[in-house]
Design a protein around this motif. Structure first.
Motif, mmCIF file in Angstrom:
data_model
loop_
_atom_site.group_PDB
_atom_site.id
_atom_site.type_symbol
_atom_site.label_atom_id
_atom_site.label_comp_id
_atom_site.label_asym_id
_atom_site.label_seq_id
_atom_site.Cartn_x
_atom_site.Cartn_y
_atom_site.Cartn_z
ATOM 1 N N UNK A 183 0.839 -1.211 0.000
ATOM 2 C CA UNK A 183 0.000 0.000 0.000
ATOM 3 C C UNK A 183 0.869 1.254 0.000
ATOM 4 N N UNK A 184 1.887 1.238 0.851
ATOM 5 C CA UNK A 184 2.736 2.430 0.989
ATOM 6 C C UNK A 184 3.507 2.697 -0.302
ATOM 7 N N UNK A 185 3.994 1.628 -0.925
ATOM 8 C CA UNK A 185 4.681 1.797 -2.221
ATOM 9 C C UNK A 185 3.712 2.362 -3.257
ATOM 10 N N UNK A 186 2.501 1.832 -3.280
ATOM 11 C CA UNK A 186 1.519 2.280 -4.276
ATOM 12 C C UNK A 186 1.079 3.717 -4.027
ATOM 13 N N UNK A 187 1.002 4.098 -2.748
ATOM 14 C CA UNK A 187 0.572 5.466 -2.425
ATOM 15 C C UNK A 187 1.541 6.487 -3.008
ATOM 16 N N UNK A 188 2.827 6.162 -2.963
ATOM 17 C CA UNK A 188 3.830 7.084 -3.498
ATOM 18 C C UNK A 188 3.716 7.211 -5.015
ATOM 19 N N UNK A 189 3.106 6.227 -5.647
ATOM 20 C CA UNK A 189 3.011 6.231 -7.115
ATOM 21 C C UNK A 189 1.675 6.757 -7.645
ATOM 22 N N UNK A 190 0.781 7.108 -6.718
ATOM 23 C CA UNK A 190 -0.520 7.619 -7.177
ATOM 24 C C UNK A 190 -0.312 8.916 -7.958
ATOM 25 N N UNK A 191 -1.127 9.154 -9.001
ATOM 26 C CA UNK A 191 -0.947 10.406 -9.755
ATOM 27 C C UNK A 191 -1.261 11.621 -8.881
ATOM 28 N N UNK A 192 -0.435 12.673 -9.043
ATOM 29 C CA UNK A 192 -0.641 13.897 -8.246
ATOM 30 C C UNK A 192 -1.755 14.723 -8.866
ATOM 31 N N UNK A 230 -6.213 2.645 -5.424
ATOM 32 C CA UNK A 230 -5.967 3.429 -4.214
ATOM 33 C C UNK A 230 -6.535 4.839 -4.342
ATOM 34 N N UNK A 231 -6.336 5.446 -5.518
ATOM 35 C CA UNK A 231 -6.863 6.799 -5.725
ATOM 36 C C UNK A 231 -8.370 6.812 -5.496
ATOM 37 N N UNK A 232 -9.021 5.776 -5.986
ATOM 38 C CA UNK A 232 -10.479 5.681 -5.848
ATOM 39 C C UNK A 232 -10.857 5.500 -4.370
ATOM 40 N N UNK A 233 -10.141 4.620 -3.691
ATOM 41 C CA UNK A 233 -10.478 4.318 -2.290
ATOM 42 C C UNK A 233 -10.064 5.452 -1.354
ATOM 43 N N UNK A 234 -9.041 6.180 -1.756
ATOM 44 C CA UNK A 234 -8.587 7.315 -0.937
ATOM 45 C C UNK A 234 -9.714 8.345 -0.792
ATOM 46 N N UNK A 235 -10.511 8.460 -1.848
ATOM 47 C CA UNK A 235 -11.614 9.421 -1.838
ATOM 48 C C UNK A 235 -12.659 9.083 -0.776
#
Lengths: 148, 175
Positions: free
Chosen positions: A45-54, B112-117
């Protein structure tokens, strides 16, 4: 080995700051498959969070902000007063200095050379220290502004 | 720099990512986001002469951005941490299933982007500042005016909720 499974907080601490993790927690994780799988989940999860589009500001928004800025702020009154005071101070020093230049030169001729050297050296040292302090102050501000 | 539009353009360029991240994660509506970003920079320009270099410029602007978003959310009475947390789910063996195996063929980042919301706005912002902008707890504390300990504990809860959302969603998909 501690038979109680670790809390999510402990597992996250292990993944993020292993060096701060308790020794018992590390020992438990090394021996417990369930907790180790949870740690693997968090790592992923932490690795993927850093790669999320800004989410960025688009150019259109930047342009509209610039268009809405007040056009050229007038020089503040305080600045104008300061400039006037500096000009007056300059005048007070330069005009009498020019008018009484001969007398000043005579006074300087009468001052012992050693004293004159001391005064000049002290002035240079003070200037050097002030200059260094100003440079450091400037560099610190630039660092804060992140332009350097 | 005071009053200099060109210098201010440089300020916008150097901070637009951070501001975009904060506003983008806290405010859902795209039109509202545009207005808020404009307000943030106009306020920054107005108060720039008062900037005392006590913090980094980006942190100071981040603080303005965060407060502007909070004020907006408060006016709209939207959810803030401490008022209406999403219920924390009970620990269970299901939650320990490897995420990797559950979503092996999907883009984890998009998921993750979707779930972060689904997280409260402040949690979303903390996650983004820590994990995407690589800010320290103390820098995040300066932006959000939260004590470092609170930032850390909110981040723990946010990650836990996010992990549960991801796992729950893919458990449902499987059924």
């Amino acid at each position: 080995m501690n038979h109680h499974h670790l809390s999510d907080t402990d597992i996250q601490e292990y993944v993020l700051h292993r060096e701060n993790c308790r020794q018992e927690a590390i020992a438990h994780l090394d021996a417990c498959d369930l907790c180790m799988r949870k740690a693997a989940n968090y790592s992923l999860l932490i690795e993927a969070m850093a790669l999320m589009p800004a989410t960025a500001v688009d150019m259109e928004t930047t342009a509209s902000i610039m268009a809405r800025l007040p056009a050229g702020r007038r020089r503040s009154r305080r600045d104008s007063v300061l400039v006037c005071l500096l000009a007056m101070a300059g005048g007070v020093i330069v005009v009498p200095g020019y008018l009484f230049r001969r007398s000043f030169l005579q006074v300087l001729e009468n001052v012992p050379a050693l004293l004159l050297c001391l005064v000049v050296a002290a002035s240079l040292v003070i200037l050097l220290f002030r200059g260094r302090a100003l440079l450091k102050h400037y560099q610190r501000r630039m660092k804060m502004l992140e332009f350097s | 720099m005071q009053g200099d539009s060109r210098a201010f353009e440089a300020v916008i360029k150097s901070t637009e990512r951070l501001v975009g991240q904060i506003v983008g994660r806290m405010i859902g509506n795209a039109e509202d986001r545009k207005d808020i970003i404009q307000d943030i920079y106009l306020n920054t320009f107005k108060h720039l002469p008062g900037f005392r270099h006590a913090a980094r410029l980006s942190t100071w602007i981040g603080h303005i951005a965060y407060n502007t978003c909070l004020n907006f959310l408060e006016k709209r009475r939207l959810i803030l941490p401490g008022e209406n947390f999403l219920p924390e789910e009970e620990e269970n063996a299901q939650a320990s299933n490897a995420i990797e195996s559950l979503i092996a063929h999907k883009q984890l980042t998009a998921i993750l982007s979707e779930k972060l919301a689904l997280l409260p706005p402040v949690y979303r912002t903390l996650i983004v500042l820590f994990h995407q902008e690589a800010m320290s707890y103390s820098e995040i504390g300066e932006i959000t005016s939260l004590p470092e300990g609170t930032v850390k504990s909110y981040l723990f809860r946010a990650r836990k909720q996010l992990k549960e959302h991801v796992l729950t969603a893919y458990k449902k998909d499987e059924l």
